[in-house]
Design a protein around this motif. Structure first.
Motif, PDB file in Angstrom:
ATOM      1  N   UNK A 287       0.830  -1.208   0.000  1.00 29.51           N
ATOM      2  CA  UNK A 287       0.000   0.000   0.000  1.00 29.51           C
ATOM      3  C   UNK A 287       0.862   1.255   0.000  1.00 29.51           C
ATOM      4  N   UNK A 288       1.947   1.226   0.770  1.00 30.72           N
ATOM      5  CA  UNK A 288       2.876   2.368   0.756  1.00 30.72           C
ATOM      6  C   UNK A 288       3.404   2.619  -0.653  1.00 30.72           C
ATOM      7  N   UNK A 289       3.661   1.517  -1.364  1.00 29.75           N
ATOM      8  CA  UNK A 289       4.189   1.653  -2.726  1.00 29.75           C
ATOM      9  C   UNK A 289       3.203   2.355  -3.659  1.00 29.75           C
ATOM     10  N   UNK A 290       1.891   2.222  -3.374  1.00 31.87           N
ATOM     11  CA  UNK A 290       0.895   2.912  -4.195  1.00 31.87           C
ATOM     12  C   UNK A 290       1.071   4.419  -4.153  1.00 31.87           C
ATOM     13  N   UNK A 291       1.657   4.906  -3.079  1.00 25.13           N
ATOM     14  CA  UNK A 291       1.884   6.344  -2.971  1.00 25.13           C
ATOM     15  C   UNK A 291       2.984   6.859  -3.876  1.00 25.13           C
TER      16      UNK A 291
END
Length: 485
Positions: free
Chosen positions: A121-125
């Motif tokens: 999910x962090x990577x989606x940022x």
């Protein structure tokens, strides 16, 4: 010796001891004490993980109205494809995850899944184009897919059939609360950006991902692996809790359960189970509506003209979810009290059906917003009953794992429907999308009715001796094992 008969002999020993325990005047008090400990130690942790799951699954809907499509330079159709890719990999991971959770250990598997998808999910940022958006959504689906079927299977090893709906209802309220909390959190996190070269919606992904990762790590230290190894129960409480479950269904919680190998006969029976297919198709229709509701509620409110700007829209999404959470707990409690699943849903689903029937044909912003309450409560209140129904009516660890996993795999195909029925060209009325969901919910109502009638027929056949050849097998074919309606 016939392995089925050996289980029966083992079960008889368990029953003899258990009945003596249950005959004690303090047995009911001891049972309440054990349930209280399980409820206060396990359910809050699972609710937290499930809240994280829904936050990380639906935060893309909040990001959309904050400029995700413009910043990534993607079309609305590409955005929908990114959502659909998530559900494809989510579905493919559910059954395999449920079949290996026992070997991998629930205490390790569930927290590990949570920590991994928090990182993703962090990577989606940090995605910059359609390709990276789609790839990260696919990885997120793989990581998240095993959580819900794994939690249902996990809880069924701690609670009896009649205790399960309320407990699943309690942690499932995290799903509806995540909509409320997600709107508030998105509203707050959007104020961070643009900062550090990142837009506000990116900070939603990054910070929610960090929180999910930390929750996953925390759950490793708090979740017990099984009744036998639960640290917060005394030895007497562990023995009594284990025997309560064994007395209800010795086959699935036999004394040698830890040594049980992968039983492909149970997997095959699970795949051919009619009641699994009835409930799975009904759940597919409900989840189609529930996912579309979660993904597009901010857009629906925004386009209705009820809110003045995007930030106010985020706040108005909170109240329908909060109301749905309260009703979900009430319906789950009622379901356990009367020991009915499908019958309860026959009364809760019409709330959502009426909401969708109205919202697509009215223009008043206030009336449209009012209909979102019916839509949310009718769908969310039905989910705990249908989630626990298969587990209640399946015996044998691997049959239960298969039916639970397959039900959710089929049901989550609703994500494909949800991502494509609210295109921007249908603004502001979204008549087509609302009509599709209404039709699906009507279909779900009839599938639930058929399943109730099917389970009632099986019970009638058992009473009439048609299942006599399975007597003593102590699985769901046993004449003494009555289906929950």
């Amino acid at each position: 010796m016939d392995p089925e008969k050996s289980r029966v002999e083992m079960a008889d020993d368990v029953k003899q001891h258990s009945f003596s325990v249950d005959g004690d005047n303090g047995a009911e008090r001891l049972a309440r004490k054990i349930l209280w400990k399980l409820d206060t130690r396990i359910l809050p942790v699972l609710a937290l993980l499930f809240l994280c799951s829904f936050l990380d699954r639906t935060n893309v809907g909040n990001a959309k109205i904050l400029g995700l499509e413009e910043d990534l330079d993607i079309t609305n159709h590409q955005y929908d494809i990114g959502l659909a890719i998530f559900y494809l990999f989510y579905i493919l991971s559910e059954v395999p995850s449920n079949l290996i959770i026992k070997k991998a250990s629930p205490k390790i598997w569930l927290p590990a899944l949570t920590a991994v998808w928090g990182i993703i999910t962090m990577c989606l940022g940090f995605v910059r184009n359609f390709g990276s958006f789609a790839a990260v959504r696919a990885l997120l689906g793989i990581a998240e897919g095993g959580l819900l079927p794994g939690m249902v299977l996990y809880l069924s090893s701690f609670y009896r059939r009649g205790d399960l709906a309320l407990r699943i209802g309690l942690f499932y309220t995290a799903a509806s609360l995540s909509g409320a909390f997600g709107g508030l959190l998105a509203r707050g996190l959007a104020e961070i950006g643009p900062r550090g070269g990142l837009e506000g919606w990116r900070w939603i992904m990054i910070i929610e991902g960090i929180l999910t990762f930390l929750c996953g790590c925390l759950s490793f230290f708090t979740l017990p692996n099984s009744i036998e190894t639960t640290p917060f129960l005394t030895e007497e409480e562990r023995r009594f809790a284990r025997e309560r479950i064994q007395m209800e269904n010795p086959h699935i919680q036999g004394l040698a359960a830890e040594e049980e190998s992968l039983a492909w006969s149970e997997v095959r029976r699970g795949l051919l189970e009619p009641q699994m297919w009835f409930s799975a198709t009904a759940y597919f229709a409900i989840l189609s509506g529930l996912y579309s509701f979660g993904l597009f509620l901010p857009t629906i409110i925004d386009e209705s003209g009820f809110a003045d700007d995007a930030n106010q829209t985020q706040l108005w999404t909170v109240i329908p979810y909060a109301v749905a959470a309260v009703l979900t707990v009430f319906v789950s409690f009622l379901s356990d009290r009367v020991k009915l699943r499908g019958v309860i849903m026959l009364f809760s689903l019409p709330l959502a059906i009426s909401g969708y029937a109205a919202i697509g044909n009215i223009t008043s912003p206030q009336a449209k917003y009012g209909m979102t309450f019916l839509m949310a409560t009718g769908m969310y209140a039905s989910v705990p009953c249908i989630l626990v129904w298969n587990s209640n009516n399946s015996a044998g660890h691997y049959k239960r794992a298969t039916t639970s996993g397959m039900q959710l795999a089929i049901a989550n195909c609703g994500g494909f429907v949800a991502t494509f029925i609210y295109p921007n060209k249908d603004k502001p009325q979204f008549h087509r999308g609302h009509t599709v969901v209404m039709g699906l919910l009507i279909f779900a109502w009839f599938m639930i009715l058929l399943n109730v009638l099917y389970c009632a027929k099986v019970n009638r056949d058992k009473r009439n001796g048609k299942y006599a050849k399975y007597e003593g097998y102590n699985d769901d074919r046993d004449p003494k094992f009555m289906m929950v309606l």
